[in-house]
Write a protein that holds these residues in place. Structure first.
Motif, PDB file in Angstrom:
ATOM      1  N   ILE A  79      -4.867 -20.336  20.092  1.00  0.00           N
ATOM      2  CA  ILE A  79      -4.208 -21.496  20.681  1.00  0.00           C
ATOM      3  C   ILE A  79      -5.085 -21.969  21.840  1.00  0.00           C
ATOM      4  O   ILE A  79      -5.463 -21.168  22.699  1.00  0.00           O
ATOM      5  N   PRO A  80      -5.450 -23.252  21.859  1.00  0.00           N
ATOM      6  CA  PRO A  80      -6.301 -23.724  22.953  1.00  0.00           C
ATOM      7  C   PRO A  80      -5.583 -23.601  24.294  1.00  0.00           C
ATOM      8  O   PRO A  80      -4.398 -23.916  24.416  1.00  0.00           O
ATOM      9  N   LYS A  81      -6.312 -23.107  25.269  1.00  0.00           N
ATOM     10  CA  LYS A  81      -5.728 -22.923  26.599  1.00  0.00           C
ATOM     11  C   LYS A  81      -5.757 -24.248  27.355  1.00  0.00           C
ATOM     12  O   LYS A  81      -6.713 -25.006  27.270  1.00  0.00           O
ATOM     13  N   SER A  82      -4.730 -24.509  28.101  1.00  0.00           N
ATOM     14  CA  SER A  82      -4.706 -25.712  28.929  1.00  0.00           C
ATOM     15  C   SER A  82      -5.209 -25.327  30.315  1.00  0.00           C
ATOM     16  O   SER A  82      -4.719 -24.395  30.944  1.00  0.00           O
ATOM     17  N   TYR A  83      -6.197 -26.039  30.744  1.00  0.00           N
ATOM     18  CA  TYR A  83      -6.794 -25.765  32.055  1.00  0.00           C
ATOM     19  C   TYR A  83      -6.112 -26.643  33.093  1.00  0.00           C
ATOM     20  O   TYR A  83      -5.964 -27.842  32.916  1.00  0.00           O
ATOM     21  N   GLU A  84      -5.737 -26.004  34.193  1.00  0.00           N
ATOM     22  CA  GLU A  84      -5.104 -26.746  35.269  1.00  0.00           C
ATOM     23  C   GLU A  84      -6.189 -27.347  36.153  1.00  0.00           C
ATOM     24  O   GLU A  84      -7.174 -26.696  36.490  1.00  0.00           O
ATOM     25  N   VAL A  85      -5.999 -28.605  36.510  1.00  0.00           N
ATOM     26  CA  VAL A  85      -6.954 -29.293  37.361  1.00  0.00           C
ATOM     27  C   VAL A  85      -6.394 -29.300  38.762  1.00  0.00           C
ATOM     28  O   VAL A  85      -5.267 -29.719  39.005  1.00  0.00           O
ATOM     29  N   GLU A  86      -7.208 -28.818  39.704  1.00  0.00           N
ATOM     30  CA  GLU A  86      -6.759 -28.785  41.091  1.00  0.00           C
ATOM     31  C   GLU A  86      -7.255 -30.030  41.796  1.00  0.00           C
ATOM     32  O   GLU A  86      -8.417 -30.416  41.688  1.00  0.00           O
TER      33      GLU A  86
END
Length: 56
Positions: A44-51
């Motif tokens: 499952i593709p990971k969702s990257y959090e943008v800071e």
């Protein structure tokens, strides 16, 4: 000779509560194992959090 053959269905007793519980429990366990194997095979593709850095 043809009259000696008995083509009636065999008498099978109704399954008990524990037999039904075992049957459906094994069925659900097999589905759970398939889901676990698919989780390993299909990533499952990971969702990257943008800071965001806000400057005051």
């Amino acid at each position: 000779m043809a009259s000696d053959l008995d083509f009636s269905p065999p008498e099978v007793p109704e399954p008990t509560f524990l037999e039904n519980l075992l049957r459906y429990g094994l069925f659900l366990g097999a589905i759970f194992q398939l889901i676990c194997v698919l989780a390993i095979i299909v990533p499952i593709p990971k969702s990257y959090e943008v800071e965001f850095h806000l400057e005051a």
